[in-house]
Design a protein around this motif. Structure first.
Motif, PDB file in Angstrom:
ATOM      1  N   ALA A  22       0.782  -1.208  -0.084  1.00 54.39           N
ATOM      2  CA  ALA A  22      -0.042  -0.240   0.001  1.00 54.39           C
ATOM      3  C   ALA A  22       1.000   1.403  -0.125  1.00 54.39           C
ATOM      4  O   ALA A  22       1.747   1.354   0.399  1.00 54.39           O
ATOM      5  N   ALA A  23       0.282   2.424  -0.712  1.00 50.40           N
ATOM      6  CA  ALA A  23       1.119   3.437  -0.637  1.00 50.40           C
ATOM      7  C   ALA A  23       0.379   4.385   0.120  1.00 50.40           C
ATOM      8  O   ALA A  23      -0.766   5.007  -0.174  1.00 50.40           O
ATOM      9  N   LEU A  24       1.007   5.129   1.261  1.00 53.37           N
ATOM     10  CA  LEU A  24       0.480   6.199   1.964  1.00 53.37           C
ATOM     11  C   LEU A  24       0.906   7.388   1.224  1.00 53.37           C
ATOM     12  O   LEU A  24       2.214   7.823   1.571  1.00 53.37           O
ATOM     13  N   CYS A  25       0.157   8.017   0.367  1.00 52.22           N
ATOM     14  CA  CYS A  25       0.702   9.274  -0.482  1.00 52.22           C
ATOM     15  C   CYS A  25       0.365  10.609   0.269  1.00 52.22           C
ATOM     16  O   CYS A  25      -0.681  10.592   1.084  1.00 52.22           O
ATOM     17  N   TYR A  26       1.393  11.414   0.440  1.00 48.83           N
ATOM     18  CA  TYR A  26       1.270  12.445   1.431  1.00 48.83           C
ATOM     19  C   TYR A  26       1.871  13.671   0.501  1.00 48.83           C
ATOM     20  O   TYR A  26       2.786  13.755  -0.287  1.00 48.83           O
ATOM     21  N   ARG A  27       1.543  15.017   1.099  1.00 46.99           N
ATOM     22  CA  ARG A  27       2.220  16.089   0.703  1.00 46.99           C
ATOM     23  C   ARG A  27       2.024  17.150   2.039  1.00 46.99           C
ATOM     24  O   ARG A  27       1.384  16.867   2.755  1.00 46.99           O
ATOM     25  N   ILE A  28       3.090  18.007   1.995  1.00 45.64           N
ATOM     26  CA  ILE A  28       2.926  18.991   2.893  1.00 45.64           C
ATOM     27  C   ILE A  28       2.692  20.550   2.254  1.00 45.64           C
ATOM     28  O   ILE A  28       3.399  20.719   1.355  1.00 45.64           O
ATOM     29  N   LYS A  29       1.451  21.120   2.497  1.00 50.11           N
ATOM     30  CA  LYS A  29       1.213  22.219   2.014  1.00 50.11           C
ATOM     31  C   LYS A  29       0.765  23.335   3.043  1.00 50.11           C
ATOM     32  O   LYS A  29      -0.139  22.915   3.853  1.00 50.11           O
ATOM     33  N   SER A  77       9.615   7.355  -2.788  1.00 51.65           N
ATOM     34  CA  SER A  77       9.518   6.500  -1.401  1.00 51.65           C
ATOM     35  C   SER A  77      10.855   6.287  -0.925  1.00 51.65           C
ATOM     36  O   SER A  77      11.730   5.888  -1.826  1.00 51.65           O
ATOM     37  N   ASP A  78      11.283   6.216   0.251  1.00 49.59           N
ATOM     38  CA  ASP A  78      12.686   5.690   0.856  1.00 49.59           C
ATOM     39  C   ASP A  78      12.649   4.363   1.058  1.00 49.59           C
ATOM     40  O   ASP A  78      13.849   3.662   1.362  1.00 49.59           O
ATOM     41  N   GLY A  79      11.545   3.562   0.700  1.00 48.47           N
ATOM     42  CA  GLY A  79      11.562   1.885   0.660  1.00 48.47           C
ATOM     43  C   GLY A  79      11.466   1.477   2.130  1.00 48.47           C
ATOM     44  O   GLY A  79      11.317   0.103   2.132  1.00 48.47           O
ATOM     45  N   ALA A 105       5.426   5.091   2.623  1.00 48.27           N
ATOM     46  CA  ALA A 105       5.205   6.304   2.453  1.00 48.27           C
ATOM     47  C   ALA A 105       5.658   6.697   0.903  1.00 48.27           C
ATOM     48  O   ALA A 105       6.651   6.281   0.358  1.00 48.27           O
ATOM     49  N   VAL A 106       4.834   7.577   0.252  1.00 48.57           N
ATOM     50  CA  VAL A 106       5.146   7.962  -1.110  1.00 48.57           C
ATOM     51  C   VAL A 106       4.863   9.572  -0.967  1.00 48.57           C
ATOM     52  O   VAL A 106       3.773  10.101  -0.908  1.00 48.57           O
ATOM     53  N   GLU A 107       5.802  10.545  -1.047  1.00 46.65           N
ATOM     54  CA  GLU A 107       5.756  11.763  -1.283  1.00 46.65           C
ATOM     55  C   GLU A 107       5.307  11.966  -2.619  1.00 46.65           C
ATOM     56  O   GLU A 107       6.079  11.855  -3.642  1.00 46.65           O
TER      57      GLU A 107
END
Length: 156
Positions: A22-29, A77-79, A105-107
């Motif tokens: 699974a990909a926990l997709c995130y951003r910082i806005k 992702s840092d893996g 985690a996927v930035e």
């Protein structure tokens, strides 16, 4: 960055492999952390992009590929695996399969308007707290609540 080796699925069948990535997709806005959730195709409940292992891909690579196909996400992702949650996957031909999803985690660096499953799912940015409230799986809710890549960067 952690070095992962690609998976080899020679001789494996989907019904034999009950682990998904699974990909926990995130951003910082505006200094606020947001996560991207999508709806499932069948029940329309809120989930993270996820899928079966892919031959020749790392687990994080498989998660990133699912993020592209299901949500139009391009990122990095840092893996590192953030955690694991369990759920029951309804597989039409096999019935309910108990599954474990490993979360990466996927930035998000880009969010495409055109991607393979556009029109099949909704996607929405939300706070970690809101995301934890709308998902069905308690273990996933905990992973979402506890996730903060800014803290990881500060402690590195």
């Amino acid at each position: 960055m952690i070095k992962q080796l690609p998976l080899s699925l020679a001789g494996a069948h989907k019904r034999d492999v009950r682990t998904q990535f699974a990909a926990l997709c995130y951003r910082i806005k505006k200094k606020k952390l947001q996560v991207l959730l999508i709806t499932s195709r069948g029940t329309r409940r809120w989930i993270m992009p996820k899928g079966w292992p892919m031959d020749g891909q790392t687990p994080a690579g498989s998660a990133m590929q699912e993020a592209w196909e299901e949500a139009g996400v391009r990122g990095r992702s840092d893996g590192r695996c953030l955690g694991i949650y369990s759920y029951s996957k309804d597989a039409d031909d096999l019935g309910a399969l108990p599954c474990l999803a490993m979360v990466y985690a996927v930035e998000v660096t880009d969010l495409a308007e055109d991607y393979p499953e556009v029109g099949q799912r909704k996607r929405a940015w939300m706070s970690r707290k809101k995301a934890a409230q709308v998902v069905d799986e308690p273990e996933l809710a905990r992973i979402l609540r506890d996730f903060d890549p800014r803290e990881d960067a500060a402690s590195a």
